[in-house]
Design an enzyme around this catalytic site. Structure first.
Site, PDB file in Angstrom:
ATOM      1  N   ALA A  65       0.863  -1.178   0.000  1.00 14.47           N
ATOM      2  CA  ALA A  65       0.000   0.000   0.000  1.00 14.47           C
ATOM      3  C   ALA A  65       0.903   1.233   0.000  1.00 14.47           C
ATOM      4  O   ALA A  65       2.074   1.161   0.379  1.00 14.47           O
ATOM      5  CB  ALA A  65      -0.897  -0.014   1.229  1.00 14.47           C
ATOM      6  N   GLY A 108       0.649  -4.988   1.067  1.00 13.15           N
ATOM      7  CA  GLY A 108      -0.518  -5.034   0.195  1.00 13.15           C
ATOM      8  C   GLY A 108      -0.219  -5.666  -1.156  1.00 13.15           C
ATOM      9  O   GLY A 108      -1.130  -6.200  -1.803  1.00 13.15           O
ATOM     10  N   GLU A 111      -0.606  -9.253  -0.568  1.00 12.05           N
ATOM     11  CA  GLU A 111      -2.039  -9.503  -0.333  1.00 12.05           C
ATOM     12  C   GLU A 111      -2.831  -9.447  -1.640  1.00 12.05           C
ATOM     13  O   GLU A 111      -3.729 -10.255  -1.871  1.00 12.05           O
ATOM     14  CB  GLU A 111      -2.574  -8.476   0.675  1.00 12.05           C
ATOM     15  CG  GLU A 111      -1.965  -8.684   2.063  1.00 12.05           C
ATOM     16  CD  GLU A 111      -2.273  -7.548   3.028  1.00 12.05           C
ATOM     17  OE1 GLU A 111      -1.958  -6.379   2.700  1.00 12.05           O
ATOM     18  OE2 GLU A 111      -2.831  -7.819   4.099  1.00 12.05           O
ATOM     19  N   GLU A 131       4.498  -5.084   7.346  1.00 16.38           N
ATOM     20  CA  GLU A 131       3.752  -4.027   8.040  1.00 16.38           C
ATOM     21  C   GLU A 131       4.215  -3.828   9.489  1.00 16.38           C
ATOM     22  O   GLU A 131       4.179  -2.722  10.015  1.00 16.38           O
ATOM     23  CB  GLU A 131       2.248  -4.352   8.033  1.00 16.38           C
ATOM     24  CG  GLU A 131       1.570  -4.195   6.678  1.00 16.38           C
ATOM     25  CD  GLU A 131       1.610  -5.442   5.803  1.00 16.38           C
ATOM     26  OE1 GLU A 131       2.410  -6.369   6.087  1.00 16.38           O
ATOM     27  OE2 GLU A 131       0.837  -5.478   4.839  1.00 16.38           O
TER      28      GLU A 131
HETATM   29  C1  HXC Z   1       5.079   4.392  -1.017  1.00 16.24           C
HETATM   30  C2  HXC Z   1       7.042   3.467  -1.761  1.00 16.24           C
HETATM   31  C3  HXC Z   1       6.656   2.192  -1.232  1.00 16.24           C
HETATM   32  C4  HXC Z   1       5.394   2.108  -0.573  1.00 16.24           C
HETATM   33  C5  HXC Z   1       8.594   1.989  -2.152  1.00 16.24           C
HETATM   34  N1  HXC Z   1       8.237   3.284  -2.329  1.00 16.24           N
HETATM   35  N2  HXC Z   1       7.651   1.310  -1.486  1.00 16.24           N
HETATM   36  N3  HXC Z   1       6.257   4.542  -1.644  1.00 16.24           N
HETATM   37  N4  HXC Z   1       4.654   3.236  -0.489  1.00 16.24           N
HETATM   38  N5  HXC Z   1       4.931   0.963  -0.081  1.00 16.24           N
HETATM   39  C6  HXC Z   1       8.990   4.327  -2.998  1.00 16.24           C
HETATM   40  C7  HXC Z   1      10.180   4.789  -2.157  1.00 16.24           C
HETATM   41  O1  HXC Z   1       9.754   5.708  -1.186  1.00 16.24           O
HETATM   42  C8  HXC Z   1      11.048   5.418  -3.198  1.00 16.24           C
HETATM   43  O2  HXC Z   1      10.529   6.693  -3.541  1.00 16.24           O
HETATM   44  C9  HXC Z   1      10.809   4.502  -4.412  1.00 16.24           C
HETATM   45  O3  HXC Z   1       9.581   3.849  -4.185  1.00 16.24           O
HETATM   46  C10 HXC Z   1      11.907   3.458  -4.564  1.00 16.24           C
HETATM   47  O4  HXC Z   1      12.017   2.734  -3.341  1.00 16.24           O
HETATM   48  P1  HXC Z   1      13.411   2.491  -2.589  1.00 16.24           P
HETATM   49  O5  HXC Z   1      13.087   2.214  -1.189  1.00 16.24           O
HETATM   50  O6  HXC Z   1      14.342   3.607  -2.871  1.00 16.24           O
HETATM   51  O7  HXC Z   1      13.924   1.178  -3.339  1.00 16.24           O
HETATM   52  P2  HXC Z   1      14.893   0.042  -2.750  1.00 16.24           P
HETATM   53  O8  HXC Z   1      15.983   0.649  -1.964  1.00 16.24           O
HETATM   54  O9  HXC Z   1      15.218  -0.824  -3.909  1.00 16.24           O
HETATM   55  O10 HXC Z   1      14.001  -0.793  -1.708  1.00 16.24           O
HETATM   56  C11 HXC Z   1      12.897  -1.543  -2.151  1.00 16.24           C
HETATM   57  C12 HXC Z   1      11.993  -1.933  -0.958  1.00 16.24           C
HETATM   58  C13 HXC Z   1      11.634  -0.690  -0.157  1.00 16.24           C
HETATM   59  C14 HXC Z   1      12.733  -2.959  -0.060  1.00 16.24           C
HETATM   60  C15 HXC Z   1      10.768  -2.627  -1.551  1.00 16.24           C
HETATM   61  O11 HXC Z   1      11.116   0.285  -1.053  1.00 16.24           O
HETATM   62  C16 HXC Z   1      10.593  -0.931   0.880  1.00 16.24           C
HETATM   63  O12 HXC Z   1      10.874  -1.482   1.928  1.00 16.24           O
HETATM   64  N6  HXC Z   1       9.345  -0.464   0.618  1.00 16.24           N
HETATM   65  C17 HXC Z   1       8.272  -0.556   1.576  1.00 16.24           C
HETATM   66  C18 HXC Z   1       7.763  -1.956   1.679  1.00 16.24           C
HETATM   67  C19 HXC Z   1       6.630  -2.022   2.699  1.00 16.24           C
HETATM   68  O13 HXC Z   1       6.784  -1.707   3.871  1.00 16.24           O
HETATM   69  N7  HXC Z   1       5.452  -2.436   2.226  1.00 16.24           N
HETATM   70  C20 HXC Z   1       4.284  -2.564   3.074  1.00 16.24           C
HETATM   71  C21 HXC Z   1       3.549  -1.291   2.992  1.00 16.24           C
HETATM   72  S1  HXC Z   1       2.238  -1.265   4.170  1.00 16.24           S
HETATM   73  P3  HXC Z   1      11.440   8.002  -3.459  1.00 16.24           P
HETATM   74  O14 HXC Z   1      10.478   9.087  -3.841  1.00 16.24           O
HETATM   75  O15 HXC Z   1      11.934   8.075  -2.076  1.00 16.24           O
HETATM   76  O16 HXC Z   1      12.526   7.745  -4.476  1.00 16.24           O
HETATM   77  C22 HXC Z   1       1.040  -2.105   3.463  1.00 16.24           C
HETATM   78  C23 HXC Z   1      -0.155  -2.140   4.311  1.00 16.24           C
HETATM   79  C24 HXC Z   1      -1.130  -3.091   3.774  1.00 16.24           C
HETATM   80  O17 HXC Z   1       1.119  -2.613   2.397  1.00 16.24           O
HETATM   81  C25 HXC Z   1      -2.286  -3.095   4.659  1.00 16.24           C
HETATM   82  C26 HXC Z   1      -3.530  -2.865   3.945  1.00 16.24           C
HETATM   83  C27 HXC Z   1      -3.428  -2.698   2.525  1.00 16.24           C
END
Ligand code: HXC
Length: 257
Positions: A65, A108, A111, A131
């Site tokens: 998400a 997400g 999911e 999460e």
């Molecule tokens: C918003 C995101 C994002 C996310 C990545 N980006 N994941 N933006 N929401 N979930 C953005 C980063 O901020 C960054 O933008 C760009 O995408 C590239 O990501 P990087 O982190 O620079 O890439 P990398 O170093 O290769 O790392 C990849 C990654 C990391 C390991 C996947 O991005 C990461 O940990 N992302 C979050 C994963 C996460 O926590 N997902 C769960 C989300 S909560 P900028 O602008 O900074 O360049 C969820 C809740 C679900 O899903 C519950 C109900 C739906």
């Protein structure tokens, strides 16, 4: 086309939806989910389409998400809007939906992949429910569909540690139907989708409906549900055609009736 966050394509009888928000690793903002639902419902209604593939990019199926979009929302906002409730719309699609996953399928993203009927993964795919690291929990099935896919202990491990598993582990655990080399992912997903598309559409619908019913029912109820649909298949022209073709040693021609 007029999409902002996705691309769509038709390949034979297969409708392809590609998540396309590369700068955010396909983070699933509200607009993206709305477009996925609209595209999927369009393919579901389209008589020229028999199966659907949902995919992302080589780097990410979806990194979850959109954290930036939801970070400052308050309880009352997410509660009053039933945030993310419409994500489940993809599970109401009647045609088979295959998730073709390369790269990250996190939160997400994992999911959403689990809402599809099966997951085919490229060998660089990574799955996880991170999460917990953000101070929240999975919100669209990560605590429910995951346990049904891989069992309690493995689901707890992913949900409580936030660790990722790779494609091969995901296949061993039963989350993924098949792993192929990353550059062969779409080829394989299309092969599976085309194979399904060659069968009778009402019958693939019944098969999907019966398998999905097992999520909601006891064994006895589920067997009864399956039996009703199995018997119903005998009311279709395609069952007559399929069995007659076998008996007479010829290829069947299904008319979706
Ligand atoms: C918003 C995101 C994002 C996310 C990545 N980006 N994941 N933006 N929401 N979930 C953005 C980063 O901020 C960054 O933008 C760009 O995408 C590239 O990501 P990087 O982190 O620079 O890439 P990398 O170093 O290769 O790392 C990849 C990654 C990391 C390991 C996947 O991005 C990461 O940990 N992302 C979050 C994963 C996460 O926590 N997902 C769960 C989300 S909560 P900028 O602008 O900074 O360049 C969820 C809740 C679900 O899903 C519950 C109900 C739906």
């Amino acid at each position: 086309s007029s999409w902002e966050y996705i691309k769509t394509e038709v390949n034979g009888k297969v409708g392809i939806i590609q998540l396309h928000r590369p700068k955010a690793l396909n983070a699933l903002c509200d607009g993206l989910i709305n477009e996925v639902n609209t595209a999927a419902q369009g393919f579901d209604k389209n008589d020229d389409i028999s199966a659907i593939i949902l995919t992302g990019s080589e780097k990410a199926f979806a990194a979850g998400a959109d954290i930036k979009e939801m970070a400052t929302r308050e309880f009352i906002d997410v509660y009053n809007s039933t945030m993310f409730a419409n994500w489940g719309d993809i599970t109401k699609v009647k045609k088979p939906v295959i998730a073709a996953v390369n790269g990250f399928a996190l939160g997400g993203g994992c999911e959403l992949a689990m809402m599809c009927d099966m997951i085919i993964a490229g060998d660089k795919a990574k799955f996880g429910q991170p999460e917990i690291k953000l101070g929240t929990i999975p919100g669209v099935g990560g605590t429910q569909r995951l346990i049904r896919a891989i069992g309690k202990s493995k689901a707890m491990h992913l949900v409580l540690t936030g660790d990722m598993i790779d494609a091969h582990q995901a296949e061993r655990d039963g989350l993924v139907a098949k792993v192929v080399p990353a550059d062969k992912l779409m080829e394989e997903a299309l092969a599976v989708a085309n194979k399904i598309a060659a069968y009778s559409r009402p019958i693939t619908r019944m098969a999907k409906e019966a398998v999905n019913a097992s999520y909601e029912m006891s064994l006895q109820e589920g067997l009864k549900y399956e039996g009703r649909l199995f018997y119903a298949s005998f009311a279709t022209a395609d069952q007559k055609e399929g069995m007659d073709a076998f008996v007479n040693k010829r290829a069947p021609t299904f008319t979706h009736k």
